[in-house]
Scaffold this motif. Structure first.
Motif, PDB file in Angstrom:
ATOM      1  N   ARG A   1       6.937 -31.571  16.946  1.00  0.00           N
ATOM      2  CA  ARG A   1       8.003 -31.206  16.006  1.00  0.00           C
ATOM      3  C   ARG A   1       7.393 -31.193  14.603  1.00  0.00           C
ATOM      4  O   ARG A   1       6.423 -31.898  14.328  1.00  0.00           O
ATOM      5  N   TYR A   2       7.993 -30.389  13.722  1.00  0.00           N
ATOM      6  CA  TYR A   2       7.473 -30.200  12.379  1.00  0.00           C
ATOM      7  C   TYR A   2       8.500 -30.562  11.311  1.00  0.00           C
ATOM      8  O   TYR A   2       9.704 -30.484  11.540  1.00  0.00           O
ATOM      9  N   LEU A   3       7.965 -30.890  10.142  1.00  0.00           N
ATOM     10  CA  LEU A   3       8.755 -31.045   8.934  1.00  0.00           C
ATOM     11  C   LEU A   3       8.041 -30.240   7.854  1.00  0.00           C
ATOM     12  O   LEU A   3       6.867 -30.505   7.565  1.00  0.00           O
ATOM     13  N   ASP A   4       8.721 -29.241   7.288  1.00  0.00           N
ATOM     14  CA  ASP A   4       8.152 -28.448   6.202  1.00  0.00           C
ATOM     15  C   ASP A   4       8.669 -28.993   4.876  1.00  0.00           C
ATOM     16  O   ASP A   4       9.880 -29.123   4.686  1.00  0.00           O
ATOM     17  N   ILE A   5       7.732 -29.313   3.980  1.00  0.00           N
ATOM     18  CA  ILE A   5       8.089 -29.839   2.665  1.00  0.00           C
ATOM     19  C   ILE A   5       7.779 -28.749   1.644  1.00  0.00           C
ATOM     20  O   ILE A   5       6.638 -28.297   1.536  1.00  0.00           O
ATOM     21  N   ARG A   6       8.814 -28.338   0.915  1.00  0.00           N
ATOM     22  CA  ARG A   6       8.707 -27.249  -0.053  1.00  0.00           C
ATOM     23  C   ARG A   6       8.844 -27.783  -1.476  1.00  0.00           C
ATOM     24  O   ARG A   6       9.487 -28.800  -1.698  1.00  0.00           O
ATOM     25  N   GLU A   7       8.256 -27.049  -2.415  1.00  0.00           N
ATOM     26  CA  GLU A   7       8.336 -27.418  -3.824  1.00  0.00           C
ATOM     27  C   GLU A   7       9.795 -27.478  -4.278  1.00  0.00           C
ATOM     28  O   GLU A   7      10.602 -26.625  -3.926  1.00  0.00           O
ATOM     29  N   ASN A   8      10.104 -28.494  -5.047  1.00  0.00           N
ATOM     30  CA  ASN A   8      11.436 -28.686  -5.630  1.00  0.00           C
ATOM     31  C   ASN A   8      12.552 -28.844  -4.608  1.00  0.00           C
ATOM     32  O   ASN A   8      13.711 -28.644  -4.936  1.00  0.00           O
ATOM     33  N   GLU A   9      12.199 -29.165  -3.368  1.00  0.00           N
ATOM     34  CA  GLU A   9      13.214 -29.461  -2.351  1.00  0.00           C
ATOM     35  C   GLU A   9      12.943 -30.876  -1.855  1.00  0.00           C
ATOM     36  O   GLU A   9      12.005 -31.093  -1.094  1.00  0.00           O
ATOM     37  N   PRO A  10      13.744 -31.833  -2.292  1.00  0.00           N
ATOM     38  CA  PRO A  10      13.498 -33.213  -1.866  1.00  0.00           C
ATOM     39  C   PRO A  10      13.650 -33.352  -0.352  1.00  0.00           C
ATOM     40  O   PRO A  10      14.388 -32.605   0.279  1.00  0.00           O
ATOM     41  N   PHE A  11      12.913 -34.298   0.189  1.00  0.00           N
ATOM     42  CA  PHE A  11      13.083 -34.614   1.601  1.00  0.00           C
ATOM     43  C   PHE A  11      13.467 -36.076   1.712  1.00  0.00           C
ATOM     44  O   PHE A  11      13.240 -36.865   0.805  1.00  0.00           O
ATOM     45  N   ASP A  12      14.065 -36.425   2.805  1.00  0.00           N
ATOM     46  CA  ASP A  12      14.597 -37.768   3.023  1.00  0.00           C
ATOM     47  C   ASP A  12      13.439 -38.719   3.359  1.00  0.00           C
ATOM     48  O   ASP A  12      12.988 -38.783   4.504  1.00  0.00           O
ATOM     49  N   GLU A  13      12.969 -39.452   2.344  1.00  0.00           N
ATOM     50  CA  GLU A  13      11.825 -40.345   2.540  1.00  0.00           C
ATOM     51  C   GLU A  13      12.160 -41.494   3.488  1.00  0.00           C
ATOM     52  O   GLU A  13      11.299 -41.924   4.252  1.00  0.00           O
ATOM     53  N   ASP A  14      13.383 -41.996   3.436  1.00  0.00           N
ATOM     54  CA  ASP A  14      13.757 -43.083   4.353  1.00  0.00           C
ATOM     55  C   ASP A  14      13.680 -42.616   5.801  1.00  0.00           C
ATOM     56  O   ASP A  14      13.174 -43.331   6.669  1.00  0.00           O
ATOM     57  N   LEU A  15      14.180 -41.420   6.068  1.00  0.00           N
ATOM     58  CA  LEU A  15      14.113 -40.871   7.418  1.00  0.00           C
ATOM     59  C   LEU A  15      12.661 -40.621   7.812  1.00  0.00           C
ATOM     60  O   LEU A  15      12.251 -40.915   8.934  1.00  0.00           O
ATOM     61  N   PHE A  16      11.861 -40.111   6.876  1.00  0.00           N
ATOM     62  CA  PHE A  16      10.446 -39.868   7.150  1.00  0.00           C
ATOM     63  C   PHE A  16       9.752 -41.161   7.566  1.00  0.00           C
ATOM     64  O   PHE A  16       8.987 -41.185   8.535  1.00  0.00           O
ATOM     65  N   VAL A  17      10.026 -42.254   6.865  1.00  0.00           N
ATOM     66  CA  VAL A  17       9.417 -43.553   7.203  1.00  0.00           C
ATOM     67  C   VAL A  17       9.877 -44.006   8.590  1.00  0.00           C
ATOM     68  O   VAL A  17       9.085 -44.535   9.371  1.00  0.00           O
ATOM     69  N   ARG A  18      11.138 -43.797   8.910  1.00  0.00           N
ATOM     70  CA  ARG A  18      11.614 -44.140  10.261  1.00  0.00           C
ATOM     71  C   ARG A  18      10.852 -43.343  11.319  1.00  0.00           C
ATOM     72  O   ARG A  18      10.455 -43.884  12.350  1.00  0.00           O
ATOM     73  N   TRP A  19      10.650 -42.046  11.049  1.00  0.00           N
ATOM     74  CA  TRP A  19       9.872 -41.224  11.984  1.00  0.00           C
ATOM     75  C   TRP A  19       8.437 -41.745  12.097  1.00  0.00           C
ATOM     76  O   TRP A  19       7.873 -41.808  13.185  1.00  0.00           O
ATOM     77  N   LEU A  20       7.844 -42.124  10.958  1.00  0.00           N
ATOM     78  CA  LEU A  20       6.471 -42.644  10.974  1.00  0.00           C
ATOM     79  C   LEU A  20       6.362 -43.870  11.874  1.00  0.00           C
ATOM     80  O   LEU A  20       5.443 -43.973  12.695  1.00  0.00           O
ATOM     81  N   LYS A  21       7.283 -44.789  11.699  1.00  0.00           N
ATOM     82  CA  LYS A  21       7.238 -46.023  12.489  1.00  0.00           C
ATOM     83  C   LYS A  21       7.427 -45.729  13.973  1.00  0.00           C
ATOM     84  O   LYS A  21       6.719 -46.288  14.814  1.00  0.00           O
ATOM     85  N   GLN A  22       8.373 -44.851  14.298  1.00  0.00           N
ATOM     86  CA  GLN A  22       8.580 -44.482  15.698  1.00  0.00           C
ATOM     87  C   GLN A  22       7.327 -43.803  16.265  1.00  0.00           C
ATOM     88  O   GLN A  22       6.857 -44.149  17.359  1.00  0.00           O
ATOM     89  N   ALA A  23       6.811 -42.817  15.525  1.00  0.00           N
ATOM     90  CA  ALA A  23       5.670 -42.033  15.999  1.00  0.00           C
ATOM     91  C   ALA A  23       4.443 -42.910  16.218  1.00  0.00           C
ATOM     92  O   ALA A  23       3.691 -42.716  17.186  1.00  0.00           O
TER      93      ALA A  23
END
Length: 143
Positions: free
Chosen positions: A112-134
């Protein structure tokens, strides 16, 4: 006799602005990749690296195929990222097992992918949850 220009020490940027960094293990090649990321993408790369190290203190790092890889010793690689023209693509190698699913589907069933674009914030808390799970899943073990 004509003088040759001095060779540039800056990495070549490939298609989409992805830095061409020699394959290598450890933090140094990953930092060289991040340092060579163009424009706003460099800040994204630094932030991703910081969050990964904070969430997974035992993380192993490498650069393979001109992309930083992150893994856990004995488990394989759980994540990488890569510069494209308009975004930084984060790859979760076992992303189909994460909850909730990262938004980007792949032709590979597990990825699965997450695309991070300029000037579009992404949910860092969710990203960290994914990191820990992964990081707790068996990762990709390709070389």
């Amino acid at each position: 006799m004509a003088r040759r220009p001095a060779p540039s020490s800056a990495p070549v940027l490939l298609s989409g602005g992805n830095p061409q960094i020699p394959k290598g293990e450890g933090d140094a090649p990953v930092q060289a990749y991040i340092d060579a990321m163009p424009g706003w993408k460099q800040e994204v790369g630094r932030r991703l690296d910081e969050m990964i190290v904070a969430a997974v203190p035992q993380v192993q790092k490498a650069v393979k195929w001109n992309s930083p890889f992150y893994g856990v010793e004995g488990q394989g690689w759980f994540l990488s990222f890569h510069c494209f023209t308009k975004y930084v693509k984060v790859t979760f190698f076992k992303g189909a097992a994460l909850s909730p699913l990262p938004p980007g589907a792949s032709k590979h069933e597990d990825v699965r992918y997450l695309d991070i674009r300029e000037n579009e914030p992404f949910d860092e808390d969710l990203f960290v949850r994914w990191l820990k799970q992964a990081s707790e899943l068996p990762g990709w073990t390709g070389s």
